[in-house]
Design an enzyme around this catalytic site. Sequence first.
Site, short mmCIF file in Angstrom:
data_model
loop_
_atom_site.label_atom_id
_atom_site.label_comp_id
_atom_site.label_asym_id
_atom_site.label_seq_id
_atom_site.Cartn_x
_atom_site.Cartn_y
_atom_site.Cartn_z
CG HIS B 217 -1.42 -1.20 1.64
ND1 HIS B 217 -1.15 -2.20 2.48
CD2 HIS B 217 -2.62 -1.78 1.02
CE1 HIS B 217 -1.84 -3.21 2.42
NE2 HIS B 217 -2.86 -2.88 1.56
CG HIS B 399 -10.49 10.22 6.43
ND1 HIS B 399 -10.78 8.98 7.44
CD2 HIS B 399 -10.99 11.12 6.86
CE1 HIS B 399 -11.40 9.52 8.44
NE2 HIS B 399 -11.66 11.17 7.87
N GLY B 400 -11.54 10.02 2.69
CA GLY B 400 -12.90 10.86 2.12
C GLY B 400 -13.85 9.86 1.62
CB ILE B 401 -13.40 7.27 -1.08
CG1 ILE B 401 -14.44 6.70 -2.12
CG2 ILE B 401 -12.41 6.14 -0.56
CD1 ILE B 401 -13.71 6.21 -3.44
CB SER B 443 -11.98 6.29 9.68
OG SER B 443 -12.87 5.82 8.52
CG ASP B 554 -2.97 14.21 9.54
OD1 ASP B 554 -3.53 13.62 8.60
OD2 ASP B 554 -1.78 13.89 9.87
CB ALA B 555 -7.75 12.94 7.25
N GLY B 556 -8.74 12.23 10.19
CA GLY B 556 -9.64 11.85 11.15
C GLY B 556 -10.18 12.92 12.05
#
Lengths: 576, 576
Positions: B217, B399-401, B443, B554-556
Amino acid sequence: MTRLFNDPTEFADEMIDGFVSANAQQVRRVAGGVVRSTRTPDGTVALVIGGGSGHYPAFGGIVGQGLAHGAAMGNLFASPSAQQVESVATAANRGGGVLLSYGNYAGDVLHFTQAEQKLNAAGIPTRTVVVTDDISSAPVAEKHKRRGIAGDFTVFKAAAAAAEEGYTLDEVVRVAELANERTRSVGVAFSGCTLPGADEPLFSVPEGRMAVGMGIHGEPGIDETDVPTADELASLLVDSLLAELPDGIHSPEGHRVGVILNGLGSVKYEELFVVYRHVAALLQNAGLEVVDPEVGELVTSFDMAGVSLTLFWLDDELERFWRAPADTPAYRKGSVGAVQQLDPSEVQEAEAVVIPEADEASQHAAAVVLRAIDAIATVVDDNADELGRIDAVAGDGDHGIGMQRGARAARVAASEALALGAGAKTLLEMSASAWANKAGGTSGALWGVALSAVGEALGDEDAPSAAAVSAGITGAVDGIMSFGKAEVGDKTMVDALVPFRDTLAREVDGGAALADAWKRAADAATQAAAATADLLPRMGRARPHAEKSLGTVDAGAYSFGLIVQAIAATLVGKTV
Amino acid sequence: MTRLFNDPTEFADEMIDGFVSANAQQVRRVAGGVVRSTRTPDGTVALVIGGGSGHYPAFGGIVGQGLAHGAAMGNLFASPSAQQVESVATAANRGGGVLLSYGNYAGDVLHFTQAEQKLNAAGIPTRTVVVTDDISSAPVAEKHKRRGIAGDFTVFKAAAAAAEEGYTLDEVVRVAELANERTRSVGVAFSGCTLPGADEPLFSVPEGRMAVGMGIHGEPGIDETDVPTADELASLLVDSLLAELPDGIHSPEGHRVGVILNGLGSVKYEELFVVYRHVAALLQNAGLEVVDPEVGELVTSFDMAGVSLTLFWLDDELERFWRAPADTPAYRKGSVGAVQQLDPSEVQEAEAVVIPEADEASQHAAAVVLRAIDAIATVVDDNADELGRIDAVAGDGDHGIGMQRGARAARVAASEALALGAGAKTLLEMSASAWANKAGGTSGALWGVALSAVGEALGDEDAPSAAAVSAGITGAVDGIMSFGKAEVGDKTMVDALVPFRDTLAREVDGGAALADAWKRAADAATQAAAATADLLPRMGRARPHAEKSLGTVDAGAYSFGLIVQAIAATLVGKTV
C-alpha cells in the site's frame, strides 16, 4: 514501461529460460521454443502454435495437456523464424501430423508457411489454420485479412481438445476452421507499451482516450473516443460483437457462447471484473447462455492497457472442447488425467550441421564474405537506434534491434563456418539461417532469403566472379520480392533493392570490377532509400497507417542502403 | 492508472459481482465476501482469509478446493469490517471451527480480532494466525510487527491443505504458525498505483528509481536505489532472504524451499521470468532445492509496478501441503478430487433484523438522530475530496471515500430504522453497523464503535437527556481509544475527541442546554483538529512516515471537527 532486463537483445531468450525453469513440470525447451514435458500418446495430432514474445501467456504459457504440444517463441513482437517453427514442430510431432495455428500477421504467415512446406517435405504431414478473430481489422467480407487476437485461444483450445480425443489431422483442421469461424473479438486500448531498453513507448494512446479496435502491436483502430465508464465499455464490446453473428447464426437468442474478457497487461483484474459484471448481464439480456467464461490475461502485450471481448459461438462439439480440462503453465482447467514426464530421448532434435567440402579458392572467398558480414554487423550496430526510430514511424519500432540480433548472429555463424573450412556458399547459408533464426520478424526472413540466394550463386568451389555475385544479387532480389510480395513503389526495401540490382548488373555486364560496380550500385540504393525516407516527415508520428503489413517498410530500405555502402568499403582493392 | 469503473464508491462491490459471475463454479457470494460454491465435508476446519480489495487474486481469487473456504473482501485497500468477517466465517463454517488468517495490518487486526470474539461467543471455535513475512517492515526480533505480503499465500496454502487432510483446528493453527515462521519475503517497487476515480497516484516512486522494501500500500521501505538490471535485482532479493534464515535453520545447504516470485501489477510476466532465471540459479548455487516455484501474480496492488520474492522453508509436512492440489478462480494446481456444488440452502446466512420496541419519546429522539446523521452524510459528501487530500499526506488517501461510503450507508440504515419504528438506540446501532460494514477500514470501525456507544446511552425508551448524550459521547470516546489504541498527542482523531468530550461534559454538568453545550464542544474539537492539521505543511507530501498505523490520523481529527459542527447546526432550537 519495461524495467527489468539485462541486455535487451537477450531479453526473449532469458525470458524463455526463466519460464522453462519455473514450469519444468509442463514444458521443456527445444531449439526455437518449448514443447510439452509430458508424454503424448503416439499418433496424436500435434498442435504447434507460436508468434512473437511479449504476449505471455501466449504462446509458451499455454503448452501442456489439453492445449498446445509446442510453441515457437519468436523475439519480442517478432515472428519466430521458419527454422524455429520447423524445429519445434519436429520435436512436438508424435506421428499424427502437425497443425500449425497462429494469429494472422504478415511475418508469422511468411515463416509458418515456409515451415509448413519444409515439414511436409520432410515427411511430417502439416496443415495450417490461421486465426482471424479481430472484427475491427477488416470487414467481414475479408475475414481472411483480419488479425488474430485473444480468439487465438478458443481456436487453440478447440483444436487441442480434438487432438486429445484422437481426431485425425483432417478432423482437427475442420474443428480449428470451424472454431475460427465461430470466434469474434473486439478490443480497445488506453495506452501503448514500451519494449525492454527502449526510451519511448512503441506506440501510445492519448491520455484519457480510448482507441477502439487497436491491435495488440498498436495496429491502427477504427475510432477514438474518451475513456467510457465500465458499463459503457461493456455495452460497446457486446454490441459490436452481436452486430456480426457468424455464418449460419441468425439470432443470439438461445445460443451458447464461450466468453473471454481479456486484459492486455496494465488493466487490472479488478477492472476486468467490473466490466465483466455488465458484459454478463448484457449477454444474458440478449438471450445468450455463457459457458465457462474466462476473465483474465490470455494474450497480453507487455504493459499495454487494453481489453478485448471474445465470443466463441458453440455447437455441441465445440462446447465439449471448450469445457475440456487442460494443464499448462498459465491456464489450468478441471482435472486432467495422470501423465508421465517425457523422456528427453523421445524428443527428436534437429541434426548436427555438416560442413560440405570446399576448395581453397572458395574458402578464400568465404573469408572475404566474412569481412562483408562483419561490416554489416558493425554498420547495423552503429545505426541500430536510428533504424528503430525510423521504423517506429510506420512500423513497430523493432527494426534496429531485429537487424542487430540478426547481423550479430550471422557474424558468429560465419566465423564458425570459416573456422570449420566452409566455402562461400556454406558460410552464407549458415549465416542466412542464423540471421533469420535470431532476428525473427519479416526483415530477418528476408535477409535470410537474400544471403542464401547469394550463397547459391557463389558455390563452394572456385573463386566467385563478379558475374556470379551479380547473379546472386539478382537471385536475392527475386527471392525477397517473391517472399515478401512487395513491388517497387510500396515503400519497402524493394525500392532500394531493385536499383541496386539493376545498377550492379549493368556495371558488371559493362566490364567494371566488382568493387567499382558495387559502389555505384550502392550509391543508387542509397539514393532510392533516401527518396523513400523523405516520406517520413509527411507521415508524421501519428499511429501507423501503412497499408502494407511488411513491418519494416522504409526502415528496411534505409538499412539496406547503409549495408551495401558498408560492404562496398570492404571490397575496395579486391580484384574480382 | 485505473481507468475502468462506474461510480468509484461502488467499485469494490461491482468487482465482487463480476468476479463471482465469472467464477460461479468455485465461489458464491455471501454478505461480506465469498465462500466456496463446492461442498466441504462436515467437520472440516474452515480457513477464512481476507483483507482489502485491490490485491487480486488476494483474497477472493484463492477461495476453492485446496485453498480458502471463504474470503472477507473489504473495500479498496480497506479492511473488511468485523461484521463482514463474521458473516463470511459463519457461512464457511462446517462445524470444525474457523481459522482466520490475513496479513498483518492494523485495520485488519482490529476487525478480525473483533470478529474472532463474536464468532467464539456465537459458539464457533475460532483461532487466528496473522501473516508476517515481509522482512523489510521490522527487525527479526519484532517479527510479530512485520507486514504480510505475498507470503500470505504459503501460509494459506499450508493451512488449507492441512484442513483438507482433516487436521483439527489446533493442528491447523500449528501448521499455519509454522508456515508463517518458515516464510520470508522481500519486495521492491518501481511505481505506485492509482485508485478508481482518483486524480493522482496514491503514492509513487521517482522514475528510474526502486524503493526497496516498500509495502503493497506504499508503506515506506528501507532504501531507494536506481533500477538495477534483472540479474542484479535477483541477487538483491536472494541475498536479502538468505541473510535471515528461519529459526532452527543454520544453512541453506541441502534445504528445500517453495518459491514465489510475485508481480504486483504492472511488472510483466516476461520480466518476472527474466528475473526468475537468475533467482533459480542463485538458489541452486546456495545449495537449495526449489519445489514447485510460482512465478506470477498472487498478491497485486492494482497497477503498482513491483516484485517480491518469497522463500518457504519446507519440512516434509509443509512440502506435502505446498505440493497439494488446489482449484480456485486464480490458482489451480494438480488434479483435485471430484466435488459437488454446494446447495445454497446449506449455507448459514445472517439472520433478518428484528427491531426492538421503542416508546414514542424515543422514536421522536430517533428522528432527531436521523437529522444528525443526515447532516453527517452531507458534510462528508461536501468535503470528501479534501479529506482524501489530507489523508494522502500521511495515510493512504481513502479517508474521504471511506467516510462517504460509511456515512451514506448509515443514513440509509437510519431512514429504514426510523420507518420501522426504531428508537434512538436501535437506529444508532443499525447505523453503526451499516457504517462499519460499508466504510471498512479503521475509521469505519471507529465510527461504528462511536455510534453504537451513543445509542447504548440513549436507549429505546424516554426522551434522552443532555446528560445521557454526554454520557454517550464519553462512552464513544472510551470505546474509540480502547479499540484504536491511540492517546491524545498521537495526531489521530482522539486529539479532537477528548476536548470535545471534556467540554461537552463540563457544559452539561454546568446546566447548559444540549445545543449550546454541543456547539461549545464542537468549537473545542475544531480548534484541536486545526492544531493537528497545522502539522501537515511540515510533513510535506513525501512518503508516509507516520509511526501510528491507524491510517487516517489527522484527517480523522479534521473530519470529526466538521461532523460535530454539522450536528451542532441540527441541534439549534432543541430544548433538551
